[in-house]
Scaffold this motif. Structure first.
Motif, PDB file in Angstrom:
ATOM      1  N   GLU A 280       0.844  -1.326  -0.078  1.00 32.18           N
ATOM      2  CA  GLU A 280      -0.030   0.135  -0.033  1.00 32.18           C
ATOM      3  C   GLU A 280       0.929   1.170  -0.073  1.00 32.18           C
ATOM      4  O   GLU A 280       0.508   2.322  -0.674  1.00 32.18           O
ATOM      5  N   THR A 281       2.106   1.236   0.911  1.00 30.45           N
ATOM      6  CA  THR A 281       2.708   2.213   1.165  1.00 30.45           C
ATOM      7  C   THR A 281       3.776   2.783  -0.218  1.00 30.45           C
ATOM      8  O   THR A 281       4.147   3.651  -0.606  1.00 30.45           O
ATOM      9  N   HIS A 282       4.587   1.319  -0.311  1.00 33.58           N
ATOM     10  CA  HIS A 282       5.591   1.498  -1.279  1.00 33.58           C
ATOM     11  C   HIS A 282       5.409   0.857  -2.748  1.00 33.58           C
ATOM     12  O   HIS A 282       6.167   0.972  -3.582  1.00 33.58           O
ATOM     13  N   GLY A 283       4.146   0.050  -2.787  1.00 31.71           N
ATOM     14  CA  GLY A 283       3.942  -0.586  -4.014  1.00 31.71           C
ATOM     15  C   GLY A 283       4.909  -1.859  -4.416  1.00 31.71           C
ATOM     16  O   GLY A 283       5.050  -2.188  -5.530  1.00 31.71           O
ATOM     17  N   VAL A 284       5.343  -2.398  -3.260  1.00 26.34           N
ATOM     18  CA  VAL A 284       6.294  -3.556  -3.454  1.00 26.34           C
ATOM     19  C   VAL A 284       5.474  -4.618  -2.778  1.00 26.34           C
ATOM     20  O   VAL A 284       4.907  -4.950  -1.789  1.00 26.34           O
ATOM     21  N   SER A 285       5.428  -5.711  -3.782  1.00 22.66           N
ATOM     22  CA  SER A 285       4.768  -6.843  -3.576  1.00 22.66           C
ATOM     23  C   SER A 285       5.750  -8.180  -3.379  1.00 22.66           C
ATOM     24  O   SER A 285       6.662  -8.300  -4.067  1.00 22.66           O
ATOM     25  N   VAL A 286       5.528  -8.448  -2.284  1.00 23.96           N
ATOM     26  CA  VAL A 286       6.672  -9.780  -1.742  1.00 23.96           C
ATOM     27  C   VAL A 286       6.018 -10.947  -1.029  1.00 23.96           C
ATOM     28  O   VAL A 286       4.933 -10.806  -0.652  1.00 23.96           O
ATOM     29  N   GLN A 287       6.624 -12.043  -0.990  1.00 28.09           N
ATOM     30  CA  GLN A 287       6.255 -13.439  -0.306  1.00 28.09           C
ATOM     31  C   GLN A 287       6.551 -13.033   0.927  1.00 28.09           C
ATOM     32  O   GLN A 287       7.202 -12.308   1.592  1.00 28.09           O
ATOM     33  N   LEU A 288       5.388 -13.656   1.784  1.00 33.77           N
ATOM     34  CA  LEU A 288       5.306 -13.559   3.228  1.00 33.77           C
ATOM     35  C   LEU A 288       6.612 -14.417   3.768  1.00 33.77           C
ATOM     36  O   LEU A 288       7.095 -13.705   4.622  1.00 33.77           O
ATOM     37  N   SER A 289       7.366 -15.108   3.271  1.00 30.00           N
ATOM     38  CA  SER A 289       8.361 -15.830   3.672  1.00 30.00           C
ATOM     39  C   SER A 289       9.482 -15.014   3.597  1.00 30.00           C
ATOM     40  O   SER A 289      10.460 -14.913   4.177  1.00 30.00           O
ATOM     41  N   SER A 290       9.500 -13.915   2.313  1.00 26.99           N
ATOM     42  CA  SER A 290      10.614 -13.076   2.240  1.00 26.99           C
ATOM     43  C   SER A 290      10.501 -12.086   3.271  1.00 26.99           C
ATOM     44  O   SER A 290      11.728 -11.514   4.082  1.00 26.99           O
ATOM     45  N   ILE A 291       9.390 -11.674   3.770  1.00 25.04           N
ATOM     46  CA  ILE A 291       9.201 -10.507   4.820  1.00 25.04           C
ATOM     47  C   ILE A 291       9.808 -11.221   6.035  1.00 25.04           C
ATOM     48  O   ILE A 291      10.626 -10.665   6.803  1.00 25.04           O
ATOM     49  N   HIS A 292       9.617 -12.550   6.346  1.00 27.00           N
ATOM     50  CA  HIS A 292       9.924 -13.168   7.571  1.00 27.00           C
ATOM     51  C   HIS A 292      11.387 -13.293   7.697  1.00 27.00           C
ATOM     52  O   HIS A 292      12.211 -13.009   8.683  1.00 27.00           O
ATOM     53  N   ARG A 293      12.070 -13.888   6.443  1.00 28.23           N
ATOM     54  CA  ARG A 293      13.421 -13.938   6.466  1.00 28.23           C
ATOM     55  C   ARG A 293      14.167 -12.704   6.642  1.00 28.23           C
ATOM     56  O   ARG A 293      15.348 -12.424   7.335  1.00 28.23           O
ATOM     57  N   ALA A 294      13.706 -11.365   6.071  1.00 30.41           N
ATOM     58  CA  ALA A 294      14.237 -10.260   6.316  1.00 30.41           C
ATOM     59  C   ALA A 294      14.234  -9.786   7.693  1.00 30.41           C
ATOM     60  O   ALA A 294      15.171  -9.058   8.238  1.00 30.41           O
ATOM     61  N   LEU A 295      13.038 -10.089   8.390  1.00 32.02           N
ATOM     62  CA  LEU A 295      12.941  -9.539   9.830  1.00 32.02           C
ATOM     63  C   LEU A 295      13.925 -10.343  10.676  1.00 32.02           C
ATOM     64  O   LEU A 295      14.516  -9.978  11.573  1.00 32.02           O
ATOM     65  N   ILE A 296      14.183 -11.732  10.435  1.00 33.33           N
ATOM     66  CA  ILE A 296      15.071 -12.560  11.087  1.00 33.33           C
ATOM     67  C   ILE A 296      16.547 -12.014  10.807  1.00 33.33           C
ATOM     68  O   ILE A 296      17.267 -11.973  11.788  1.00 33.33           O
TER      69      ILE A 296
END
Length: 134
Positions: free
Chosen positions: A93-109
């Motif tokens: 919504e804010t940045h127009g970036v669509s990613v997989q949930l697993s990618s967000i999880h790995r980035a947070l880790i």
């Protein structure tokens, strides 16, 4: 992952092909697959070198989420119980970036956040995402 062939072998294969022999003949003579000899000849033709390409990920590549880690960290610190799906929605919504949930999880880790189980589940401790490094 296997190791690349030695430069000595690569040079001998290339010299054999450059001397006018076929790629398949070179493969038989040197005991490599035909596709290896073909790729070696193509590499010399396209790149001008027969050195092996780097294996694995390029050092320092942080991926699609690297520019948005401050945004994700800010949201998780403000609301530790946020779901990955909600994070993905906010990011799109804010940045127009669509990613997989697993990618967000790995980035947070990678950013130092760790997921703790929710307190409303039986046998779990309180949690949500625990804040990583400041």
């Amino acid at each position: 992952m296997g190791k690349p062939y030695s430069m000595d072998l690569r040079e001998r294969i290339w010299r054999y092909i450059a001397a006018g022999h076929s790629r398949r003949a070179a493969a038989q003579v040197f005991g490599v697959s035909a596709s290896t000899a073909v790729r070696l000849a193509a590499a010399h033709r396209d790149r001008g070198v027969i050195t092996p390409k780097r294996q694995g990920r390029t050092a320092g590549t942080a991926g699609k989420l690297a520019p948005h880690m401050a945004f994700l960290s800010e949201i998780v610190r403000a609301e530790p119980d946020i779901t990955l799906k909600e994070l993905a929605g906010a990011l799109e919504e804010t940045h127009g970036v669509s990613v997989q949930l697993s990618s967000i999880h790995r980035a947070l880790i990678r950013a130092g956040f760790s997921y703790k189980k929710r307190p409303d589940r039986p046998g779990t401790r309180p949690g949500g995402y625990q804040a990583g490094p400041a």
